[in-house]
Design a protein around this motif. Structure first.
Motif, PDB file in Angstrom:
ATOM      1  N   ALA A 240      -3.766 -27.338   2.549  1.00  0.00           N
ATOM      2  CA  ALA A 240      -2.838 -27.102   3.675  1.00  0.00           C
ATOM      3  C   ALA A 240      -3.183 -26.059   4.471  1.00  0.00           C
ATOM      4  CB  ALA A 240      -1.277 -27.045   3.428  1.00  0.00           C
ATOM      5  N   LEU A 241      -3.971 -25.076   4.081  1.00  0.00           N
ATOM      6  CA  LEU A 241      -4.220 -23.840   4.935  1.00  0.00           C
ATOM      7  C   LEU A 241      -5.084 -24.148   6.195  1.00  0.00           C
ATOM      8  CD1 LEU A 241      -3.632 -21.010   4.568  1.00  0.00           C
ATOM      9  CD2 LEU A 241      -5.787 -20.478   3.323  1.00  0.00           C
ATOM     10  N   PRO A 242      -6.067 -24.946   6.332  1.00  0.00           N
ATOM     11  CA  PRO A 242      -6.749 -24.950   7.568  1.00  0.00           C
ATOM     12  C   PRO A 242      -5.841 -25.259   8.624  1.00  0.00           C
ATOM     13  CG  PRO A 242      -8.056 -26.383   5.919  1.00  0.00           C
ATOM     14  CD  PRO A 242      -6.700 -25.798   5.295  1.00  0.00           C
ATOM     15  N   GLY A 243      -4.815 -26.054   8.412  1.00  0.00           N
ATOM     16  CA  GLY A 243      -3.716 -26.618   9.538  1.00  0.00           C
ATOM     17  C   GLY A 243      -2.895 -25.206   9.762  1.00  0.00           C
ATOM     18  N   VAL A 244      -2.838 -24.350   8.796  1.00  0.00           N
ATOM     19  CA  VAL A 244      -1.843 -23.204   9.130  1.00  0.00           C
ATOM     20  C   VAL A 244      -2.752 -22.322  10.101  1.00  0.00           C
ATOM     21  CG1 VAL A 244      -0.850 -21.049   8.253  1.00  0.00           C
ATOM     22  CG2 VAL A 244      -0.352 -23.306   6.960  1.00  0.00           C
ATOM     23  N   LEU A 245      -4.193 -22.078   9.516  1.00  0.00           N
ATOM     24  CA  LEU A 245      -5.156 -21.058  10.280  1.00  0.00           C
ATOM     25  C   LEU A 245      -5.351 -21.560  11.565  1.00  0.00           C
ATOM     26  CD1 LEU A 245      -7.597 -20.561   7.307  1.00  0.00           C
ATOM     27  CD2 LEU A 245      -6.016 -18.856   8.166  1.00  0.00           C
ATOM     28  N   LEU A 246      -5.348 -22.958  11.842  1.00  0.00           N
ATOM     29  CA  LEU A 246      -5.743 -23.411  13.167  1.00  0.00           C
ATOM     30  C   LEU A 246      -4.636 -23.527  13.983  1.00  0.00           C
ATOM     31  CD1 LEU A 246      -8.156 -26.389  12.080  1.00  0.00           C
ATOM     32  CD2 LEU A 246      -8.683 -24.703  13.649  1.00  0.00           C
ATOM     33  N   GLY A 247      -3.486 -23.746  13.636  1.00  0.00           N
ATOM     34  CA  GLY A 247      -2.381 -23.618  14.080  1.00  0.00           C
ATOM     35  C   GLY A 247      -1.724 -22.529  14.722  1.00  0.00           C
ATOM     36  N   ARG A 248      -1.872 -21.475  13.719  1.00  0.00           N
ATOM     37  CA  ARG A 248      -1.601 -20.022  14.107  1.00  0.00           C
ATOM     38  C   ARG A 248      -2.641 -19.465  14.909  1.00  0.00           C
ATOM     39  NH1 ARG A 248       3.256 -18.703  14.318  1.00  0.00           N
ATOM     40  NH2 ARG A 248       2.401 -16.689  14.497  1.00  0.00           N
ATOM     41  N   ARG A 249      -3.566 -20.052  15.406  1.00  0.00           N
ATOM     42  CA  ARG A 249      -4.652 -19.358  16.245  1.00  0.00           C
ATOM     43  C   ARG A 249      -5.510 -18.299  15.366  1.00  0.00           C
ATOM     44  NH1 ARG A 249      -3.039 -17.994  21.902  1.00  0.00           N
ATOM     45  NH2 ARG A 249      -0.940 -17.995  20.834  1.00  0.00           N
ATOM     46  N   GLU A 250      -5.240 -18.257  14.002  1.00  0.00           N
ATOM     47  CA  GLU A 250      -6.033 -17.338  13.295  1.00  0.00           C
ATOM     48  C   GLU A 250      -7.614 -17.563  13.405  1.00  0.00           C
ATOM     49  OE1 GLU A 250      -5.272 -14.419  11.633  1.00  0.00           O
ATOM     50  OE2 GLU A 250      -3.263 -14.833  12.709  1.00  0.00           O
ATOM     51  N   VAL A 251      -7.744 -18.760  13.352  1.00  0.00           N
ATOM     52  CA  VAL A 251      -9.425 -19.297  13.396  1.00  0.00           C
ATOM     53  C   VAL A 251      -9.180 -20.434  14.651  1.00  0.00           C
ATOM     54  CG1 VAL A 251      -9.940 -18.959  11.184  1.00  0.00           C
ATOM     55  CG2 VAL A 251      -9.216 -21.121  11.853  1.00  0.00           C
ATOM     56  N   ASP A 252     -10.487 -20.658  15.122  1.00  0.00           N
ATOM     57  CA  ASP A 252     -10.677 -21.661  16.114  1.00  0.00           C
ATOM     58  C   ASP A 252     -11.217 -22.885  15.792  1.00  0.00           C
ATOM     59  OD1 ASP A 252      -9.649 -20.018  18.036  1.00  0.00           O
ATOM     60  OD2 ASP A 252     -11.606 -18.871  18.459  1.00  0.00           O
ATOM     61  N   VAL A 253     -12.176 -22.757  14.452  1.00  0.00           N
ATOM     62  CA  VAL A 253     -12.657 -23.949  14.241  1.00  0.00           C
ATOM     63  C   VAL A 253     -12.827 -23.880  12.605  1.00  0.00           C
ATOM     64  CG1 VAL A 253     -15.063 -22.858  14.833  1.00  0.00           C
ATOM     65  CG2 VAL A 253     -14.801 -25.442  14.291  1.00  0.00           C
ATOM     66  N   SER A 254     -12.650 -24.827  11.909  1.00  0.00           N
ATOM     67  CA  SER A 254     -12.833 -24.809  10.594  1.00  0.00           C
ATOM     68  C   SER A 254     -13.046 -26.138   9.942  1.00  0.00           C
ATOM     69  CB  SER A 254     -11.333 -24.564  10.044  1.00  0.00           C
ATOM     70  OG  SER A 254     -10.849 -24.587   8.659  1.00  0.00           O
ATOM     71  N   THR A 255     -13.268 -26.126   8.688  1.00  0.00           N
ATOM     72  CA  THR A 255     -13.675 -27.200   7.934  1.00  0.00           C
ATOM     73  C   THR A 255     -12.173 -27.570   7.507  1.00  0.00           C
ATOM     74  OG1 THR A 255     -14.120 -26.004   6.097  1.00  0.00           O
ATOM     75  CG2 THR A 255     -16.032 -26.871   7.261  1.00  0.00           C
ATOM     76  N   VAL A 256     -12.123 -29.145   7.151  1.00  0.00           N
ATOM     77  CA  VAL A 256     -10.639 -29.623   6.598  1.00  0.00           C
ATOM     78  C   VAL A 256     -11.010 -30.900   5.805  1.00  0.00           C
ATOM     79  CG1 VAL A 256     -10.271 -30.769   8.874  1.00  0.00           C
ATOM     80  CG2 VAL A 256      -8.361 -29.796   7.294  1.00  0.00           C
ATOM     81  N   TRP A 257     -10.031 -30.927   5.287  1.00  0.00           N
ATOM     82  CA  TRP A 257     -10.166 -32.450   4.627  1.00  0.00           C
ATOM     83  C   TRP A 257      -9.295 -33.326   5.492  1.00  0.00           C
ATOM     84  CZ3 TRP A 257      -7.781 -30.272  -0.742  1.00  0.00           C
ATOM     85  CH2 TRP A 257      -8.741 -29.843  -1.493  1.00  0.00           C
ATOM     86  N   HIS A 258     -10.069 -34.507   5.623  1.00  0.00           N
ATOM     87  CA  HIS A 258      -9.811 -35.200   6.910  1.00  0.00           C
ATOM     88  C   HIS A 258      -8.291 -35.901   6.681  1.00  0.00           C
ATOM     89  CE1 HIS A 258     -10.078 -39.090   8.971  1.00  0.00           C
ATOM     90  NE2 HIS A 258      -9.870 -38.389  10.000  1.00  0.00           N
ATOM     91  N   GLY A 259      -7.676 -35.823   7.595  1.00  0.00           N
ATOM     92  CA  GLY A 259      -6.199 -36.500   7.336  1.00  0.00           C
ATOM     93  C   GLY A 259      -5.284 -35.311   7.271  1.00  0.00           C
TER      94      GLY A 259
END
Lengths: 363, 306
Positions: free
Chosen positions: A230-249
């Motif tokens: 769930a963390l990539p969603g939090v990081l991207l959503g909070r603009r902590e990072v601009d690009v990330s790897t993520v489990w698709h879905g």
């Protein structure tokens, strides 16, 4: 000082009470199954999966309809790999059926923790044209999933990353990155090699020195290694990072809510997950029934509609809408954008890579 | 924790002879007491002593089953040692900062009317009832690059904003300090409540200024509480797992995370046990230090009295 002593005692008593309650709560969740529910007369099947959005989708598309059709009760629990292994070794696992990634099943087999699959009991799987490497002696594959790149569409001033080389190009696309932590899954060494120019079909065996050299380049821009899905969603959503790897879905819900996020399929690492039966499982019949049920084409298609994991049964694509199959990493249309993780290589080299990654990440 | 409790009553005199023992055991009250203690003792033996000893044994067991110390040499060299030192540093920073903030807060609370004091106490303690995970995500919303704090600072045109308050050591220390704060505030409040205000007034009446009164009268009176609170939060922080994992970056790995990694990822229980034993020893060392400080200060006090 007398007064303070009493106060301190009271305080300690309070502390003790808090500790005791939490200890009790912990015990409650850790009790082993009573022998009554483990007997053959019982109809409860205990399934292990990783929970979250994936667990919800499974419940809706597979488990609930199965319960309705067969009358078998299903309970879902979410222990992790080490916990499962410990329970199986103790001889009394709390679960009858494991839903996990195929890589972990190879490890389970090495530990002699899972049963031989009796393929005669799986009528559907037998003639379903499932890829050979997904029908192993101790595990049956059921879905394709994958790790992809995801980015904020409002980040790079209109520019869009489209390959791992772009992910690594912090000059053209400046911004914080996030990569997967070792705790979550096998490290993302392949992405570094792809960014360094290795072609998709020449990745394995991985050149570790080259991969870590390439990872060195981006280390300063990696703000956080994500350790839960769930963390990539939090990081991207909070603009902590601009690009990330993520489990698709994992970002689908956020995208539906209107967050400016997008996936990049190019260079995706595909893996598969499936079923295995632990040694000491109490409810074998129901376990086989559920495996077989989950491989029916209509069940496979129904799951893919709720959660973007591709079916392993080709016939599932017959009833599937095109807009659904376009969202699946493992669908025939998207196959040449990514690569399959080499399970054998990873199992053989996991320990060495783990050690090296741990040293690398902390220096 | 046992050290925080009052020292045990001296029992040496009555128990020196076997006769004394027998007389003690034959008393009805004693037998009744022993009977009452049995469940607790059995409980502790099974759930506390046995697991700790098996952990100890596990940490000394080689891959071939024989005795070895190499899990300890592993734990005390290379990156493991770095992680241990980082853990100690973060714990020390946390305990110092939570002491300072806890001191100010507790002092302020003792000056409030009882009803307000109760309310502030509630505010300090209640966050503790919220799940740690939720609390930590709250911090992310507060401290992120686009969180409340940085947005406010940027709106005020503070030079250098936004600051990186997360995924580095600062983030971890902010998080752990907030977790430890209730403990330090509660402990210090209890001690401060016991300080006789008359002594302060007496010092003032004898011509001591505010600073002198604070440093020579008030501080020595609350010093035991400060030592207790400082070492308690240091010890609690040593084994803390969640906040560093969620609020730190890759360089803020703490020992608890390393243990988790060894068990969950590497299936390496022996190494993890060694780390666990080292943490336990560090905890004991902390408690020993507490004892030492106490006896030194007692001795000093006695000398002063004489």
């Amino acid at each position: 000082m007398k007064d303070t002593r009493i106060d301190r005692r009271l305080f300690l008593r309070g502390l003790g009470a808090v500790a005791a309650t939490s200890a009790l709560a912990a015990c409650g969740s850790g009790t082993s199954r009573s022998s009554g529910s483990g007997g053959t007369s019982s109809k409860t099947l205990v399934v292990r999966n990783s929970g979250g959005a994936y667990g919800d989708a499974n419940m809706k598309a597979v488990l609930e309809p199965f319960m309705k059709e067969t009358g078998i009760e299903i309970k879902v629990i979410n222990p992790n790999y080490a916990q499962m292994l410990a329970q199986i070794k103790q001889g009394r696992p709390q679960f009858d059926l494991i839903d996990n990634s195929m890589i972990d099943f190879v490890k389970f087999a090495k530990e002699d923790a899972t049963q031989q699959i009796d393929y005669d009991r799986l009528k559907t799987a037998k003639n379903a044209d499932i890829a050979k490497n997904l029908l192993t002696p101790t595990a049956v594959g059921k879905n394709y999933w994958g790790s992809v790149m995801a980015y904020r569409t409002d980040a790079f001033g209109g520019k869009k990353p489209s390959s791992w080389a772009d992910f690594w190009d912090t000059r053209a696309l400046p911004g914080n990155r996030s990569l997967q932590h070792l705790d979550a899954d096998i490290p993302e060494l392949e992405f570094a090699l792809l960014a360094d120019g290795v072609p998709l079909d020449k990745l394995y065996p991985l050149d570790l020195d080259r991969a870590f050299r390439k990872l060195d380049e981006i280390k300063g821009s990696v703000k956080k290694y994500w350790d839960t899905g769930a963390l990539p969603g939090v990081l991207l959503g909070r603009r902590e990072v601009d690009v990330s790897t993520v489990w698709h879905g994992r970002l689908n819900d956020l995208i539906k809510q209107g967050q400016p996020l997008a996936y990049v399929f190019q260079g995706a690492r595909r893996q598969s997950n499936g079923w295995a039966i632990p040694k000491g499982a109490a409810n074998l019949d129901a376990a086989y029934q559920l495996i077989d049920y989950s491989l029916r084409p209509e069940v496979q298609a129904r799951f893919a509609e709720i959660y973007p994991m591709a079916p392993v049964v080709p016939a599932a694509y017959k009833d599937m809408k095109d807009e659904v199959s376009a969202t699946l990493l493992g669908s025939p249309k998207n196959l040449d954008t990514g690569f399959d993780a080499d399970v054998e290589w990873w199992v053989a080299n996991d320990d060495a890579v783990t050690k090296r990654w741990q040293e690398w990440a902390r220096v | 924790m046992a050290v925080l409790a009052p020292p045990p009553e001296p029992v040496v005199a009555a128990a020196t002879t076997t006769g004394g023992w027998r007389r003690r055991l034959s008393g009805r009250r004693t037998r009744f007491g022993l009977l009452n203690a049995t469940p607790v003792v059995v409980y502790l033996l099974i759930l506390f002593v046995y697991p700790i000893f098996s952990t100890l044994l596990l940490s000394l067991k080689g891959e071939d089953g024989g005795f070895t110390l190499h899990w300890y040499t592993d734990a005390l060299t290379g990156t493991s040692l770095d992680i241990l030192l980082i853990t100690l540093r973060i714990s020390a920073e946390t305990s110092v900062i939570s002491l300072v903030i806890g001191f100010l807060l507790a002092y302020w609370i003792t000056r409030l009317r009882p009803i307000w004091a109760g309310l502030v106490m509630l505010v300090v303690v209640v966050p503790h009832f919220i799940s740690a995970l939720v609390r930590t995500y709250g911090w992310i919303i507060l401290l992120g690059d686009h969180g409340l704090v940085n947005e406010t600072l940027m709106a005020l045109h503070v030079p250098g904003a936004p600051f990186q308050l997360l995924y580095n050591e600062l983030g971890v220390v902010i998080g752990t300090t907030s977790v430890m704060l209730p403990y330090t505030v509660l402990l210090l409040y209890a001690v401060m409540r016991g300080v006789d205000r008359g002594l302060i007034a007496a010092a003032a009446s004898m011509g001591a200024g505010r600073l002198v009164t604070f440093f020579r009268v008030y501080l020595p009176l609350v010093a035991p509480g400060l030592v207790n609170a400082g070492i308690l939060s240091f010890i609690l922080c040593l084994g803390y797992y969640l906040t560093p994992a969620l609020m730190g970056g890759p360089k803020q790995t703490m020992v608890a995370s390393l243990i988790d990694e060894q068990v969950m990822k590497n299936n390496q229980w022996n190494g993890a046990s060694a780390l666990g034993v080292i943490l336990l020893l560090l905890t004991f060392a902390g408690l020993l230090l507490l004892r030492l400080v106490k006896s030194v200060s007692e001795a000093a006090k006695n000398r002063g009295a004489a």
